[in-house]
Design a protein around this motif. Structure first.
Motif, mmCIF file in Angstrom:
data_model
loop_
_atom_site.group_PDB
_atom_site.id
_atom_site.type_symbol
_atom_site.label_atom_id
_atom_site.label_comp_id
_atom_site.label_asym_id
_atom_site.label_seq_id
_atom_site.Cartn_x
_atom_site.Cartn_y
_atom_site.Cartn_z
ATOM 1 N N LYS A 69 -7.855 -12.906 8.467
ATOM 2 C CA LYS A 69 -7.409 -11.544 8.148
ATOM 3 C C LYS A 69 -6.021 -11.388 8.744
ATOM 4 O O LYS A 69 -5.847 -11.387 9.951
ATOM 5 C CB LYS A 69 -8.382 -10.520 8.718
ATOM 6 N N ASP A 70 -5.042 -11.263 7.875
ATOM 7 C CA ASP A 70 -3.650 -11.231 8.303
ATOM 8 C C ASP A 70 -2.963 -10.053 7.634
ATOM 9 O O ASP A 70 -3.602 -9.264 6.929
ATOM 10 C CB ASP A 70 -2.966 -12.545 7.916
ATOM 11 N N SER A 71 -1.674 -9.935 7.824
ATOM 12 C CA SER A 71 -0.919 -8.879 7.156
ATOM 13 C C SER A 71 0.509 -9.343 6.933
ATOM 14 O O SER A 71 1.020 -10.220 7.629
ATOM 15 C CB SER A 71 -0.942 -7.584 7.974
ATOM 16 N N CYS A 72 1.131 -8.734 5.931
ATOM 17 C CA CYS A 72 2.522 -9.011 5.588
ATOM 18 C C CYS A 72 3.421 -8.424 6.685
ATOM 19 O O CYS A 72 2.993 -7.598 7.490
ATOM 20 C CB CYS A 72 2.815 -8.363 4.231
ATOM 21 N N ALA A 73 4.656 -8.833 6.710
ATOM 22 C CA ALA A 73 5.614 -8.301 7.678
ATOM 23 C C ALA A 73 5.785 -6.787 7.525
ATOM 24 O O ALA A 73 6.099 -6.091 8.482
ATOM 25 C CB ALA A 73 6.955 -8.997 7.524
ATOM 26 N N CYS A 74 5.528 -6.263 6.313
ATOM 27 C CA CYS A 74 5.659 -4.824 6.074
ATOM 28 C C CYS A 74 4.394 -4.059 6.483
ATOM 29 O O CYS A 74 4.381 -2.831 6.478
ATOM 30 C CB CYS A 74 5.964 -4.559 4.606
ATOM 31 N N GLY A 75 3.310 -4.765 6.828
ATOM 32 C CA GLY A 75 2.082 -4.107 7.267
ATOM 33 C C GLY A 75 0.938 -4.147 6.268
ATOM 34 O O GLY A 75 -0.186 -3.780 6.597
ATOM 35 N N GLN A 76 1.181 -4.584 5.035
ATOM 36 C CA GLN A 76 0.131 -4.664 4.014
ATOM 37 C C GLN A 76 -0.903 -5.714 4.425
ATOM 38 O O GLN A 76 -0.557 -6.832 4.752
ATOM 39 C CB GLN A 76 0.746 -5.035 2.667
ATOM 40 N N LYS A 77 -2.182 -5.348 4.416
ATOM 41 C CA LYS A 77 -3.246 -6.281 4.794
ATOM 42 C C LYS A 77 -3.464 -7.314 3.685
ATOM 43 O O LYS A 77 -3.590 -6.959 2.521
ATOM 44 C CB LYS A 77 -4.537 -5.529 5.069
ATOM 45 N N ILE A 78 -3.497 -8.579 4.082
ATOM 46 C CA ILE A 78 -3.716 -9.683 3.152
ATOM 47 C C ILE A 78 -4.629 -10.693 3.839
ATOM 48 O O ILE A 78 -4.380 -11.091 4.976
ATOM 49 C CB ILE A 78 -2.386 -10.351 2.734
ATOM 50 N N ASN A 79 -5.691 -11.089 3.146
ATOM 51 C CA ASN A 79 -6.570 -12.145 3.637
ATOM 52 C C ASN A 79 -6.096 -13.479 3.067
ATOM 53 O O ASN A 79 -5.597 -13.536 1.955
ATOM 54 C CB ASN A 79 -8.016 -11.912 3.201
ATOM 55 N N ALA A 119 -2.707 -13.506 -4.534
ATOM 56 C CA ALA A 119 -1.517 -12.660 -4.407
ATOM 57 C C ALA A 119 -0.324 -13.573 -4.151
ATOM 58 O O ALA A 119 -0.355 -14.407 -3.254
ATOM 59 C CB ALA A 119 -1.687 -11.682 -3.261
ATOM 60 N N PHE A 120 0.704 -13.438 -4.967
ATOM 61 C CA PHE A 120 1.903 -14.240 -4.788
ATOM 62 C C PHE A 120 3.041 -13.420 -4.188
ATOM 63 O O PHE A 120 3.870 -13.945 -3.474
ATOM 64 C CB PHE A 120 2.339 -14.864 -6.120
ATOM 65 N N ARG A 121 3.049 -12.130 -4.491
ATOM 66 C CA ARG A 121 4.027 -11.206 -3.905
ATOM 67 C C ARG A 121 3.283 -10.029 -3.309
ATOM 68 O O ARG A 121 2.248 -9.614 -3.813
ATOM 69 C CB ARG A 121 5.027 -10.715 -4.955
ATOM 70 N N CYS A 122 3.836 -9.487 -2.250
ATOM 71 C CA CYS A 122 3.221 -8.339 -1.589
ATOM 72 C C CYS A 122 3.336 -7.121 -2.496
ATOM 73 O O CYS A 122 4.397 -6.857 -3.068
ATOM 74 C CB CYS A 122 3.916 -8.083 -0.261
ATOM 75 N N ARG A 123 2.247 -6.375 -2.626
ATOM 76 C CA ARG A 123 2.281 -5.191 -3.494
ATOM 77 C C ARG A 123 3.082 -4.047 -2.884
ATOM 78 O O ARG A 123 3.495 -3.141 -3.579
ATOM 79 C CB ARG A 123 0.865 -4.724 -3.821
ATOM 80 N N LYS A 124 3.348 -4.110 -1.579
ATOM 81 C CA LYS A 124 4.081 -3.035 -0.913
ATOM 82 C C LYS A 124 5.589 -3.307 -0.870
ATOM 83 O O LYS A 124 6.387 -2.462 -1.232
ATOM 84 C CB LYS A 124 3.526 -2.854 0.500
ATOM 85 N N CYS A 125 5.982 -4.537 -0.467
ATOM 86 C CA CYS A 125 7.420 -4.830 -0.313
ATOM 87 C C CYS A 125 7.950 -5.820 -1.354
ATOM 88 O O CYS A 125 9.144 -6.106 -1.367
ATOM 89 C CB CYS A 125 7.695 -5.358 1.094
ATOM 90 N N SER A 126 7.092 -6.367 -2.181
ATOM 91 C CA SER A 126 7.445 -7.299 -3.265
ATOM 92 C C SER A 126 8.019 -8.628 -2.794
ATOM 93 O O SER A 126 8.604 -9.364 -3.575
ATOM 94 C CB SER A 126 8.421 -6.647 -4.254
ATOM 95 N N GLN A 127 7.869 -8.958 -1.525
ATOM 96 C CA GLN A 127 8.333 -10.245 -1.006
ATOM 97 C C GLN A 127 7.256 -11.304 -1.209
ATOM 98 O O GLN A 127 6.075 -10.984 -1.262
ATOM 99 C CB GLN A 127 8.678 -10.126 0.481
#
Length: 145
Positions: A69-79, A119-127
């Motif tokens: 259970k991790d998260s993107c640099a912008c804070g979006q949770k990503i497993n 998920a290939f790009r973050c849905r919040k920051c698009s990175q």
């Protein structure tokens, strides 16, 4: 779950009885991972101002999937699912995905599964998640040419 083994390069911890002694995230052999109960391992963590609680935990869910259970640099949770061989297009067999993701409307759940969505790009920051989610970074694969 116990966190009795850890890898400093990935910054993950896991239960060695359940997942073995080699790192489930980067697949380095047990020689390069640490036993959390060793005093020298604790000193090593102290020297870099870390504790076992600062490391991401590799768990096994009810489907037998190894997850971080991790998260993107912008804070979006990503497993990040590890060792996802049959449903993964990445060569390192990692499948980053959103924990709350469902199948899009109109797709037949008998033909498609949310467990094959990545998920290939973050849905919040698009990175790209391979660059902004620490456990989703690509592993270095060495080949002899």
């Amino acid at each position: 779950m116990k966190k009795d083994r850890f890898c400093l390069s990935c910054r993950v911890a896991w239960d060695k009885v359940q997942l073995g002694r080699s790192c489930p995230c980067c697949n380095v052999p047990q020689f390069f991972t640490c036993n959390a109960r060793d005093i020298d391992a604790r000193k090593l963590l102290d020297s870099i101002d870390l504790t076992l609680f600062d490391l991401k935990e590799v768990t096994v869910n009810e489907l037998g999937q190894q997850l971080i259970k991790d998260s993107c640099a912008c804070g979006q949770k990503i497993n990040v699912e590890l060792n996802c061989k049959p449903r993964c297009s990445r060569k390192d067999n990692k499948r980053p995905h959103y924990p709350d993701e469902e199948l899009p409307a109109g797709l037949d759940p008998n033909k498609y599964s949310k467990h094959s969505m990545s998920a290939f790009r973050c849905r919040k920051c698009s990175q790209p998640v391979s660059e902004t989610v620490p456990s989703a970074k690509y592993n270095l694969i060495l080949t002899n040419h």
